[in-house]
Scaffold this active site. Structure first.
Site, mmCIF file in Angstrom:
data_model
loop_
_atom_site.group_PDB
_atom_site.id
_atom_site.type_symbol
_atom_site.label_atom_id
_atom_site.label_comp_id
_atom_site.label_asym_id
_atom_site.label_seq_id
_atom_site.Cartn_x
_atom_site.Cartn_y
_atom_site.Cartn_z
ATOM 1 N N SER A 187 125.770 -59.554 -73.784
ATOM 2 C CA SER A 187 126.330 -60.874 -74.064
ATOM 3 C C SER A 187 127.838 -60.825 -74.304
ATOM 4 O O SER A 187 128.602 -60.478 -73.417
ATOM 5 C CB SER A 187 125.588 -61.486 -75.262
ATOM 6 O OG SER A 187 125.874 -62.846 -75.404
ATOM 7 N N LYS B 256 123.314 -59.739 -69.771
ATOM 8 C CA LYS B 256 123.010 -61.072 -70.293
ATOM 9 C C LYS B 256 124.236 -61.954 -70.070
ATOM 10 O O LYS B 256 125.210 -61.887 -70.818
ATOM 11 C CB LYS B 256 122.645 -61.028 -71.772
ATOM 12 C CG LYS B 256 122.259 -62.396 -72.337
ATOM 13 C CD LYS B 256 121.880 -62.293 -73.813
ATOM 14 C CE LYS B 256 121.392 -63.642 -74.346
ATOM 15 N NZ LYS B 256 122.423 -64.678 -74.335
#
Length: 559
Positions: free
Chosen positions: A262, A288
């Site tokens: 992320s 991600k």
């Protein structure tokens, strides 16, 4: 420092037992769970053994009580709490066997500015100790460690970043400035920071804006850092608006692994696409590339939903899994969404600022690959069983920590004997990774009446145990390190433990070599002075895989 590849359950000690819910209901009930039929059926015997082990594990947890697993620096640690301390009372109220962790948590919490008295027992220290701690809003720092590696005069800085919360940008900025001052002091002002290792291994991400803040410290002013696009979501571009505090002359290495995700991938993706640093790891990051919002719902619940995908400066999305909605509540699959990994053939090629090829659809791939050491089966078993903490407790009762502490051969032999004694007593199972499938195979063979094969299984188990015990010698240095860390965790703050682990970190050492070695290997990896692009062209080139066949169009994205 996260340098080893460990199964998740090896890190979460006794997670299965801790997730059982209300342990007291099992502890204080009848012992009917031990009743078995009076026949000699082998399945019943195996089931009985499993239940006995489970009961012993629960009894062990009761005897150990509620203990400190982490004491935060700047808070509980500074007031005298240590890992392994057994809590016995809070504000004079004694804790009992029925007191749950949630009860303790509620007693410790209160209005900021008020005090709480915590009483505890410590292995190796007689009597009950009590400390008074002022309640405050606890902010866990994301910069776990900032230090110089190797000789201070080499000027190689190291920062371990564990997440991306609201203050992460400020913490990272202060850490870089502190390292620059330390490097200058070490050389009498002759040189500043020569290299920086930013450790994002195991970093699960966090706030997108904090990722932008951290990246802005590293990349040139007016650089695109990340963009986000989605259905019903206004497209947005995040760009660095300030000059970086890291000098272009400072060589930057970013450490990543499969758990780098992320927001951490936004930083590593920007560093890679803008060619300001080298990404070092064993393979790829998690992948991600989704932007998600959280909406509060009734009854203390919330809904997390995806609103957009984010894209690195080259225009690629590093999301490794594509999701597709299901067929509704009446569908045969129950309406579940469908997930599919991005296939290699579907990954498109993009280009960094210097013209290096990078691909989308599978995280950020390391520029310089260094294998991470993998834990042996014995080491995983020792970590899962909690025996390292048990030995550390026993060691603390009989020994005093000295400045030249190390696990010598005598201490290591004591640990081996401690483990083997626990195995004989049934407190742990050294063959825990192998016994479940073996016992399942034994049941299947019995149903098939293959008696000869069943006897072979006994020989196999004995052979496995011999191999496991020989691993004490084969992986001696690794296990010694684990034992030492478990003991030191009862005395030292987290930052000092991380710093100790970094010294033996294989990937960290290779990162330092990459910075300090001659031959321009660092610059070669970044394609610097190798087929350079027009220095006046400040664009990043992107291309689809179709361009390789001569089809498709080239695209220039100004930034």
């Amino acid at each position: 420092g996260g340098s080893k590849l460990l199964p998740k359950d090896a890190i979460d000690d006794q997670a299965r037992l801790e997730q059982k819910g209300d342990i007291s209901s099992s502890l204080n009930g009848d012992d009917d769970m031990l009743d078995v039929d009076d026949d000699d059926d082998e399945d019943d015997v195996i089931s009985l053994e499993e239940k006995m082990r489970e009961k012993k594990a629960i009894a062990k947890m009761r005897s150990q009580g509620i203990r400190v697993v982490s004491a935060f620096e700047g808070y509980a640690y500074d007031y005298g709490m240590r890992v392994g301390d057994k809590l016995v009372a809070i504000d004079g109220q004694q804790l009992t066997e029925r007191t749950s962790v949630e009860d303790v948590r509620n007693k410790l919490r209160g209005d900021p500015g008020t005090d709480v008295a915590v009483s505890f027992l410590r292995d190796g220290v007689e009597g009950t100790n009590t400390v008074t701690i002022p309640r405050t809003v606890v902010k866990i720092r994301d910069v776990k460690l900032a230090t110089l590696l190797g000789k201070p005069t080499d000027g190689i800085g190291y920062i371990q970043l564990s997440g991306f919360a609201s203050e992460t940008g400020r913490e990272t900025r202060n850490a870089i400035l502190a390292l620059q001052r330390a490097a200058e002091d070490a050389t009498g002002g002759e040189r500043s920071l020569q290299g920086l290792v930013l450790d994002l291994r195991g970093n699960p991400g966090g706030l997108l804006t904090s990722a932008v803040d951290v990246a802005s410290l590293l990349v040139p002013k007016d650089s695109d850092i990340v963009s986000a696009r989605g259905r019903g979501f206004p497209s947005v571009m995040y760009r660095s608006r300030v000059d970086p505090i890291l000098s272009p002359k400072t060589k930057l290495v970013v450490l990543v692994n499969g758990q780098t995700a992320s927001a951490a991938e936004i930083v590593s993706g920007a560093v890679q696409d803008l060619d300001v640093g080298v990404i070092v790891g064993s393979d790829r990051t998690f992948g991600k590339g989704l932007v998600q919002n959280v909406e509060d719902l009734p009854f203390g619940t919330a809904l997390k939903f995806t609103v957009a995908k984010y894209y690195t400066p080259s225009g690629r999305c590093i999301q490794s899994t594509n999701y597709k909605e299901g067929g509704g509540l009446n569908a045969e699959d129950g309406g579940r969404y469908k997930a599919r990994r991005v296939a290699d053939r579907d990954k498109q090629v993009y280009f960094t600022k210097n013209g290096r090829e990078v691909k989308d659809g599978g995280g950020v791939e390391a520029d310089y690959k260094v294998d991470a050491p993998k834990a042996s089966a014995l080491e995983v078993t020792l970590l899962r069983s909690g025996v390292l903490n048990d030995f550390a407790a026993e060691w603390s009762k009989k020994n005093v920590l000295t400045n030249n502490f190390e696990i010598d051969d005598a201490t290591y032999k004591s640990f081996q004997n401690f483990v083997l004694q626990k195995d004989r007593a049934g407190d742990i199972k050294l063959d825990a990774l192998y016994s479940p499938p073996i016992e399942q195979l034994r049941r299947t063979l019995k149903q098939s009446e293959f008696k000869g094969a069943s006897r072979e299984l006994d020989a196999l188990k004995a052979s496995i145990m011999r191999d496991i015990q020989s691993d004490f010698d084969k992986y001696k240095s690794d296990i010694k390190e684990d034992v030492g860390q478990s003991i030191l965790a009862r005395y030292l703050p987290e930052s000092m433990l991380i710093e100790r682990g970094v010294k033996s970190d294989r990937q960290g050492k290779e990162a330092v070599k990459l910075i300090t070695s001659g031959g321009n290997k660092f610059d070669t990896l970044l394609a610097r002075n190798v087929n350079p692009m027009d220095p006046g062209d400040s664009s990043i080139r992107t291309a689809s895989s179709a361009e390789e066949d001569g089809a498709g169009a080239s695209l220039k994205v100004k930034w």
